[in-house]
Write a protein that holds these residues in place. Structure first.
Motif, PDB file in Angstrom:
ATOM      1  N   THR A 125       0.544  -1.292  -0.395  1.00 39.20           N
ATOM      2  CA  THR A 125       0.029   0.057   0.152  1.00 39.20           C
ATOM      3  C   THR A 125       0.971   1.278   0.222  1.00 39.20           C
ATOM      4  OG1 THR A 125      -1.898  -1.450   0.688  1.00 39.20           O
ATOM      5  CG2 THR A 125      -2.020   1.521   0.672  1.00 39.20           C
ATOM      6  N   GLU A 126       2.162   1.471   0.891  1.00 41.82           N
ATOM      7  CA  GLU A 126       2.932   2.229   1.129  1.00 41.82           C
ATOM      8  C   GLU A 126       3.716   3.080  -0.306  1.00 41.82           C
ATOM      9  OE1 GLU A 126       5.803   4.486   4.537  1.00 41.82           O
ATOM     10  OE2 GLU A 126       6.084   2.211   2.958  1.00 41.82           O
ATOM     11  N   ARG A 127       3.849   1.331  -0.468  1.00 46.62           N
ATOM     12  CA  ARG A 127       5.054   1.676  -1.852  1.00 46.62           C
ATOM     13  C   ARG A 127       4.559   1.572  -3.291  1.00 46.62           C
ATOM     14  NH1 ARG A 127      10.410   0.503   2.178  1.00 46.62           N
ATOM     15  NH2 ARG A 127       9.633   1.282   4.301  1.00 46.62           N
ATOM     16  N   LEU A 128       3.665   0.631  -3.181  1.00 49.42           N
ATOM     17  CA  LEU A 128       3.064   0.907  -4.431  1.00 49.42           C
ATOM     18  C   LEU A 128       1.615   1.546  -5.363  1.00 49.42           C
ATOM     19  CD1 LEU A 128       3.220  -0.428  -7.797  1.00 49.42           C
ATOM     20  CD2 LEU A 128       1.890  -2.634  -6.753  1.00 49.42           C
ATOM     21  N   MET A 129       0.764   0.883  -4.501  1.00 49.80           N
ATOM     22  CA  MET A 129      -0.460   1.514  -4.736  1.00 49.80           C
ATOM     23  C   MET A 129      -0.940   3.093  -4.200  1.00 49.80           C
ATOM     24  SD  MET A 129      -2.190  -0.925  -4.870  1.00 49.80           S
ATOM     25  CE  MET A 129      -1.912  -2.586  -5.519  1.00 49.80           C
ATOM     26  N   TRP A 130       0.079   3.774  -3.273  1.00 49.81           N
ATOM     27  CA  TRP A 130      -0.626   5.406  -3.020  1.00 49.81           C
ATOM     28  C   TRP A 130       0.345   5.933  -4.621  1.00 49.81           C
ATOM     29  CZ3 TRP A 130      -3.421   8.477  -0.810  1.00 49.81           C
ATOM     30  CH2 TRP A 130      -4.067   7.964   0.318  1.00 49.81           C
ATOM     31  N   GLY A 131       0.865   4.626  -5.333  1.00 50.46           N
ATOM     32  CA  GLY A 131       2.448   5.788  -6.477  1.00 50.46           C
ATOM     33  C   GLY A 131       0.973   5.237  -7.412  1.00 50.46           C
ATOM     34  N   LEU A 132       0.255   3.918  -7.492  1.00 50.50           N
ATOM     35  CA  LEU A 132      -0.692   3.798  -8.362  1.00 50.50           C
ATOM     36  C   LEU A 132      -1.774   4.933  -8.982  1.00 50.50           C
ATOM     37  CD1 LEU A 132      -0.093   0.149  -9.071  1.00 50.50           C
ATOM     38  CD2 LEU A 132       0.880   1.782  -9.779  1.00 50.50           C
ATOM     39  N   LYS A 133      -2.310   5.016  -6.911  1.00 53.92           N
ATOM     40  CA  LYS A 133      -3.940   6.204  -7.351  1.00 53.92           C
ATOM     41  C   LYS A 133      -3.053   7.497  -7.697  1.00 53.92           C
ATOM     42  CE  LYS A 133      -7.004   7.816  -4.015  1.00 53.92           C
ATOM     43  NZ  LYS A 133      -6.980   8.141  -1.853  1.00 53.92           N
TER      44      LYS A 133
ATOM     45  N   GLN B 259      -0.558   7.862  -9.969  1.00 56.33           N
ATOM     46  CA  GLN B 259      -0.751   7.860 -11.769  1.00 56.33           C
ATOM     47  C   GLN B 259      -2.094   8.444 -12.155  1.00 56.33           C
ATOM     48  OE1 GLN B 259       2.145   4.922 -12.248  1.00 56.33           O
ATOM     49  NE2 GLN B 259       3.038   5.461 -11.012  1.00 56.33           N
ATOM     50  N   GLY B 260      -3.308   7.751 -11.474  1.00 54.54           N
ATOM     51  CA  GLY B 260      -4.584   7.660 -11.875  1.00 54.54           C
ATOM     52  C   GLY B 260      -5.391   6.013 -12.148  1.00 54.54           C
ATOM     53  N   ILE B 261      -4.098   5.623 -11.835  1.00 53.08           N
ATOM     54  CA  ILE B 261      -4.382   3.736 -12.514  1.00 53.08           C
ATOM     55  C   ILE B 261      -5.202   3.208 -11.572  1.00 53.08           C
ATOM     56  CG2 ILE B 261      -2.989   1.876 -12.340  1.00 53.08           C
ATOM     57  CD1 ILE B 261      -0.270   2.928 -13.142  1.00 53.08           C
ATOM     58  N   SER B 262      -6.536   2.959 -12.765  1.00 52.49           N
ATOM     59  CA  SER B 262      -7.558   2.202 -11.660  1.00 52.49           C
ATOM     60  C   SER B 262      -8.276   1.041 -11.355  1.00 52.49           C
ATOM     61  CB  SER B 262      -8.552   3.389 -10.974  1.00 52.49           C
ATOM     62  OG  SER B 262      -9.202   3.431 -12.326  1.00 52.49           O
ATOM     63  N   LYS B 263      -7.580   0.435 -13.473  1.00 52.11           N
ATOM     64  CA  LYS B 263      -8.449  -0.918 -13.499  1.00 52.11           C
ATOM     65  C   LYS B 263      -7.600  -2.440 -12.481  1.00 52.11           C
ATOM     66  CE  LYS B 263      -9.431   0.567 -18.647  1.00 52.11           C
ATOM     67  NZ  LYS B 263      -9.744   0.217 -19.786  1.00 52.11           N
TER      68      LYS B 263
END
Length: 299
Positions: free
Chosen positions: A168-176, A178-182
Motif C-alpha cells: 500500500t505505502e510503496r506501490l498503491m499510493w503511487g498507482l493512485k 498516476q490515476g491507475i484504477s483498472k
C-alpha cells in the motif's frame, strides 16, 4: 520511539575510509539504541508540515559539525524552481561539508548532466549528488538496505500484514497518484513489484499463493476490516495514534531513524563536517540521537 521499540540497532562499518563506503550488510550490532522522539510527539503545523521547508538544524561540538536539511518531499517533479532547492544549495556552499548523507538509496555512482537534470530526475536527492560532485566529496546512503528493513519488520508482523502495509505505502499510493484504477493494470504492476522489490531486492521468500494479488487483498481487508479500493486507500502516515498501518509505519520509520543516526555516529569518527538532506520527519524524530552522537568524546 516509545510506541514501538526496535531491539536491533544497526552496525554501519566503514569498509574503506578513503572512499567513505559503508558495508551495509554488516548491520547486526545490537549494542546501542539511540534516543528518538515518537512520531506521535513531533511538532508539525495543522497541515502536517515542517516549520519551514527546508527545516535546517545544526549540531556542533568543537570542530565536529552536522547540518541537517529536513525537507517536505515535493509531489510535483517538475517543480524545479521551488525555493527549497535554492535554500539547500545556499546552506551547502556556506557550510562546505566534507561528506554528504542522502536519502533514498546509493547515488554515489550516479551522473547528472546538469542541475536541472538532477532535479527533474531525483529532486533533492539529485541536488545533493550534484552539489557534492562540485566540491568533489562523497555521498553516503543514509537508509538501510530494503532487505534489512523487511527482515526487522517480519520479526513482529506476519507476511500478510507486512505485504498489506508495504504494498500500500510503496506501490498503491503511487498507482493512485498516476490515476491507475483498472484491476488488470493494478495486478500487472503488483506482480512486477513483488518480484523485483519484495523478493529480489528485499530477499523475502514467498510461496506462490503469497505472491498473488488476492493474498495481498485478503490480508489488507483482514487487517483493516475494510475492502480494498485503490480510490479509498488506508492512510499510511505514522502520526495517528490508532490504526494498524500507523503502527507498522512507525516501526518502519524507526528502523530507518536508527540506521541514519548510526551512520552519522560512524562518520563523525573520520569526518568533521557532515551535510544531511533527508525527509524532515526524520530530523524531528532523530534530534535527541544526533545531539547524543555530536557530543560524544572522540579520539
Amino acid at each position: 520511539m516509545r510506541h514501538f521499540i526496535i531491539l536491533t540497532s544497526i552496525s554501519v562499518l566503514l569498509s574503506n575510509c578513503n572512499n567513505s563506503k559503508f558495508d551495509k550488510k554488516a548491520n547486526n550490532d545490537t549494542t546501542n539504541i539511540y534516543p528518538t522522539i515518537s512520531y506521535l510527539d513531533i511538532k508539525l503545523d495543522s497541515m502536517g508540515q515542517l516549520p519551514s521547508n527546508p527545516y535546517i538544524l545544526e549540531f556542533t561540538n568543537g570542530k565536529k559539525r552536522v547540518v541537517f536539511c529536513g525537507v517536505n518531499h515535493l509531489t510535483d517533479n517538475s517543480d524545479i524552481e521551488n525555493p527549497m532547492f535554492a535554500k539547500i544549495e545556499q546552506k551547502f556552499f556556506a557550510f562546505k561539508p566534507e561528506i554528504a548523507i542522502n536519502e533514498g538509496g546509493d547515488i554515489s555512482n550516479k551522473v547528472y548532466s546538469s542541475r536541472k537534470d538532477a532535479l527533474l530526475k531525483d529532486g533533492e536527492i539529485g541536488l545533493t549528488k550534484i552539489l557534492s560532485d562540485s566540491l568533489k566529496i562523497k555521498t553516503v546512503d543514509g537508509d538501510p538496505t530494503v532487505e534489512f528493513e523487511f527482515q526487522e519488520l517480519l520479526k513482529t508482523y506476519s507476511k500478510g500484514e507486512f505485504l498489506a502495509y508495504i504494498v500500500t505505502e510503496r506501490l498503491m499510493w503511487g498507482l493512485k497518484g498516476q490515476g491507475i484504477s483498472k484491476t488488470s493494470e493494478i495486478e500487472k504492476k503488483y506482480e512486477a513489484f513483488v518480484q523485483n522489490y519484495i523478493i529480489k531486492e528485499g530477499g523475502i521468500a514467498l510461496e506462490k499463493t503469497e505472491q498473488s494479488f488476492s493474498f495481498f487483498k485478503s490480508n489488507y481487508e483482514q487487517l483493516l476490516k475494510r475492502p480494498f479500493d485503490i480510490s479509498e486507500l488506508e492512510p499510511t502516515n505514522p502520526f495517528e495514534p490508532n490504526g494498524e498501518f500507523q503502527k507498522i509505519g512507525r516501526a518502519s520509520k524507526e528502523i530507518r531513524d536508527q540506521f541514519l543516526i548510526k551512520t552519522v555516529d560512524k562518520l563523525l569518527n573520520t569526518h568533521d563536517k557532515i551535510f544531511i538532506v533527508f525527509g524532515g520527519w526524520h530530523l524531528l524524530t532523530c534530534k535527541p540521537g544526533l545531539e547524543e552522537v555530536i557530543n560524544r568524546k572522540r579520539e
